[in-house]
Each structure stands twice: as C-alpha cells, then as structure tokens.
Design an enzyme around this catalytic site. Structure first.
Site, short mmCIF file in Angstrom:
data_model
loop_
_atom_site.label_atom_id
_atom_site.label_comp_id
_atom_site.label_asym_id
_atom_site.label_seq_id
_atom_site.Cartn_x
_atom_site.Cartn_y
_atom_site.Cartn_z
N MET A 197 -6.57 -8.86 1.18
CA MET A 197 -6.30 -9.69 0.00
C MET A 197 -4.82 -10.06 -0.12
O MET A 197 -4.35 -10.38 -1.21
CB MET A 197 -6.72 -8.93 -1.26
CG MET A 197 -8.15 -8.44 -1.25
SD MET A 197 -8.47 -7.40 -2.70
CE MET A 197 -9.99 -6.57 -2.20
N SER A 198 -4.09 -10.00 0.98
CA SER A 198 -2.64 -10.26 0.87
C SER A 198 -2.14 -10.96 2.12
O SER A 198 -2.91 -11.53 2.89
CB SER A 198 -1.90 -8.93 0.69
OG SER A 198 -1.94 -8.17 1.87
N ALA A 205 -2.84 -3.10 4.27
CA ALA A 205 -4.05 -2.33 4.62
C ALA A 205 -5.21 -3.33 4.60
O ALA A 205 -5.22 -4.25 3.78
CB ALA A 205 -4.29 -1.23 3.60
N SER A 265 0.77 -1.25 0.00
CA SER A 265 0.00 0.00 0.00
C SER A 265 0.80 1.29 0.00
O SER A 265 0.50 2.21 0.76
CB SER A 265 -0.97 0.00 1.19
OG SER A 265 -1.82 -1.11 1.09
N TYR A 272 -4.64 -12.04 -7.05
CA TYR A 272 -5.69 -11.60 -7.98
C TYR A 272 -5.12 -10.95 -9.25
O TYR A 272 -5.85 -10.73 -10.22
CB TYR A 272 -6.68 -10.64 -7.30
CG TYR A 272 -6.08 -9.35 -6.79
CD1 TYR A 272 -5.66 -8.35 -7.64
CD2 TYR A 272 -5.96 -9.13 -5.42
CE1 TYR A 272 -5.11 -7.17 -7.17
CE2 TYR A 272 -5.41 -7.96 -4.93
CZ TYR A 272 -4.98 -6.99 -5.81
OH TYR A 272 -4.43 -5.84 -5.34
N GLU A 273 -3.82 -10.63 -9.24
CA GLU A 273 -3.24 -10.05 -10.46
C GLU A 273 -3.11 -11.11 -11.55
O GLU A 273 -2.88 -10.78 -12.72
CB GLU A 273 -1.89 -9.41 -10.15
CG GLU A 273 -2.05 -8.15 -9.29
CD GLU A 273 -0.74 -7.56 -8.83
OE1 GLU A 273 -0.03 -6.97 -9.66
OE2 GLU A 273 -0.41 -7.69 -7.63
N HIS A 292 -10.61 1.69 -3.82
CA HIS A 292 -9.16 1.56 -3.69
C HIS A 292 -8.54 2.91 -3.35
O HIS A 292 -7.55 2.99 -2.62
CB HIS A 292 -8.57 1.00 -4.99
CG HIS A 292 -7.10 0.72 -4.90
ND1 HIS A 292 -6.54 -0.09 -3.92
CD2 HIS A 292 -6.05 1.14 -5.67
CE1 HIS A 292 -5.22 -0.14 -4.09
NE2 HIS A 292 -4.91 0.60 -5.14
N ASN A 348 -10.16 1.14 6.27
CA ASN A 348 -11.60 1.40 6.08
C ASN A 348 -12.35 0.39 6.94
O ASN A 348 -11.78 -0.63 7.34
CB ASN A 348 -11.98 1.19 4.60
CG ASN A 348 -11.60 -0.20 4.11
OD1 ASN A 348 -10.44 -0.45 3.79
ND2 ASN A 348 -12.56 -1.10 4.09
N HIS A 366 -0.08 -9.65 -5.95
CA HIS A 366 -1.21 -10.35 -5.31
C HIS A 366 -1.67 -11.50 -6.19
O HIS A 366 -1.52 -11.45 -7.42
CB HIS A 366 -2.39 -9.39 -5.12
CG HIS A 366 -2.06 -8.14 -4.38
ND1 HIS A 366 -1.41 -7.07 -4.98
CD2 HIS A 366 -2.27 -7.78 -3.10
CE1 HIS A 366 -1.24 -6.12 -4.08
NE2 HIS A 366 -1.74 -6.52 -2.94
N HIS A 386 1.42 0.08 -5.66
CA HIS A 386 2.29 -1.08 -5.44
C HIS A 386 3.43 -1.08 -6.45
O HIS A 386 3.78 -2.12 -7.01
CB HIS A 386 1.51 -2.39 -5.53
CG HIS A 386 0.62 -2.63 -4.36
ND1 HIS A 386 1.05 -3.28 -3.23
CD2 HIS A 386 -0.66 -2.27 -4.13
CE1 HIS A 386 0.05 -3.34 -2.36
NE2 HIS A 386 -1.00 -2.73 -2.88
N1 HPA Z 1 -11.43 -5.74 2.16
C1 HPA Z 1 -10.43 -6.43 1.56
N2 HPA Z 1 -9.22 -5.94 1.38
C2 HPA Z 1 -8.98 -4.69 1.83
C3 HPA Z 1 -9.98 -3.93 2.45
C4 HPA Z 1 -11.26 -4.48 2.62
O1 HPA Z 1 -12.19 -3.87 3.18
N3 HPA Z 1 -9.41 -2.73 2.77
C5 HPA Z 1 -8.13 -2.78 2.34
N4 HPA Z 1 -7.87 -3.97 1.77
#
Ligand code: HPA
Length: 272
Positions: free
Chosen positions: A211-212, A113, A30, A85-86, A247, A235, A83, A61
């Site tokens: 996601m990481s 994050a 991040s 997902y990439e 994002h 968040n 990641h 990134h």
């Molecule tokens: N969900 C998944 N991945 C994230 C989030 C989230 O709310 N915030 C930052 N990465």
C-alpha cells in the site's frame, strides 16, 4: 498540489538540513526507524513538528526525520511514512520526497513491507523492486503541472534504477540474504486484498503487493531522482497463505527482519 504547498514545512526545518546535498535519501516504512547505522547524528525532527506530516495514524509509522553521517556520507532518512489511505491527501505522502528534491538529493532508497504473491517467496525474503503496477491508478502527479516536478508526461520505463538494484543485490549476496527482483503491485488499502484480487494481480505479473512506495517512487522519478526500493515479504498475500492477515503480523515480521534490514541499508550506503 503545487511546490509552494511545501514552503511552510520546508521553512520549519533546521537550516542544517539544506546545508549540503545528501548522498542518499531514505524512506523507511514499518518501524525500521532504528535500523540505521549512524556515525554522527546531525539533525532529528519528530514528524509532529513538521507541518503536513503531523502525528502518525498508523502504529509502526511514528515518524522522525534524521540527518546523519555514515562513513563520510550524508544521509537524510525519513523514518515512517504517510499513506494515501490515511486520507490526508498527497501532500503528506510526497512531502519527504519534495524536501529531498529541495535538498538536492539525487538518490532515494525506499523500504516497505509487502505481501508475497510469487510462490517462490517466503515470509522474511527481500525483493528488489524492478518495476510496479499501479493497480488503482492513484497518482500524486494528477493536477496542475509544475516544471520543478519534471515533465507533464514523465517516462516510467525505468522507475527503479538498474545500477541501484545491482547494489542491493550485491549487499544481499554479501550478507547471504534471500533477495529476488520483483514487480510491486500498489493498492490503495487500507483493506488487505481478497484472494481473487491476489490471483488477478499474479496474472498481471505482480510478485508482491503493498500500500505504499509507488507514489513516492513515481514522484521522485518524475523529479529526476534515482530510486531503489526494497520490500520485505512480511506475509504471504491473501489466499496464498492460509491464515487471515493482520497488521500485527506485518509489524512483527518487520521487527524480526530489522537486523537484516539494518545490514542491508548499511551495505547499500557503503556502496554509494
Ligand atoms: N497486502 C498489502 N499490503 C501489505 C501486505 C499485504 O499482504 N503485507 C504488508 N503490506
């Protein structure tokens, strides 16, 4: 995946990278690449020059490998991650850990994050990851077994080293940062979660979702590297907060937390 898949990438790095084992490896997510306090920079290599890593597909990134000294300690920092997902496979995700293993690193600090699920969490809080739930079951160790990477069936009782978690808390206390221990739920992404998913993860015991981190942590732990991971709550997770997730919000929160992340990392390095 096999260890030899990484030979070419390792061979492209300057010899200085492997001269002596680092005191710590860091995997920064991040946009925190410049959250490092350095006394002397020894090596800088853009990811674009490292086979398998290549160019970032995710804003925030970008990617640079930095080897530096801080208070007499040698640190290897991977600034930016790849990641699952990439869609480039596991090699690009675990390459930084595999290179650290080859360098002889024994400790790894991972940052990310994440979305806050536990109602006690506010955006801007830190969470020391004490355990994880691999919601999707994706695992970089699936495939043929290689002894260099540890047991065929690695124990996962303490993926996140308790002594390293205590160091994170000691730093947070000293800096007056809000930090609790928490369980990180790993999802494949790239979609954020639905509110129903977040409710389900909460019932399963998750405090944050992201996601990481888990693939890198599983791989490192299997290889015998001690891991600490810290999440910034960027968040509130879907359905906990009221606004739609974006994002940009994650990037902005990471930027805002950068001075605190920098102090936290520096305090952690000082306590090694
Ligand atoms: N969900 C998944 N991945 C994230 C989030 C989230 O709310 N915030 C930052 N990465």
């Amino acid at each position: 995946m096999s260890p030899s898949d990484f030979d070419h990438a390792a061979g492209c790095l300057p010899d200085e990278c492997f001269r002596t084992p680092p005191d710590l490896g860091i995997m920064l997510g991040s946009g925190w690449g410049d959250a490092l306090a350095m006394d002397e920079c020894l090596v800088r290599v853009p990811y674009a020059d490292i086979p398998l890593l290549g160019r970032a597909t995710v804003p925030g990134h970008a990617g640079e490998l930095i080897v530096y000294m801080r208070e007499g300690k040698r640190i290897v920092a991977w600034c930016g991650r790849r990641h699952w997902y990439e869609g480039a496979g596991w090699e690009s995700v675990v390459l930084p850990v595999e290179i650290l293993r080859r360098m002889g690193a024994e400790k790894l600090l991972v940052t990310n994050a994440a979305g806050g699920i536990n109602p006690a969490l506010k955006a801007g809080d830190f969470v020391a990851v004490k355990d994880h739930i691999n919601i999707v079951g994706l695992n970089p160790l699936i495939g043929s077994h290689h002894v260099e990477w540890g047991s065929r069936f690695p124990d996962m009782t303490e993926v996140y080293s308790r002594p390293l978690i205590e160091k994170l808390h000691a730093c947070a206390n000293r800096l007056d940062l809000r930090m609790m221990d928490g369980v990180y739920a790993f999802t494949a992404g790239p979609c954020y979660e639905t509110p129903a998913e977040v409710r389900a993860y909460k019932q399963q015991g998750a405090d944050v979702v992201g996601m990481s981190t888990v693939p890198e942590a599983v791989f490192a732990h299997a290889c015998g590297i001690k891991v600490a991971a810290v999440s910034l709550v960027s968040n509130l997770a879907a359905g906990i907060g009221h606004a739609p997730l974006s994002h940009q919000e994650v990037i902005d929160a990471a930027e805002c937390a950068k001075p605190r992340m920098r102090s936290l990392i520096d305090g952690f390095v000082a306590r090694l």
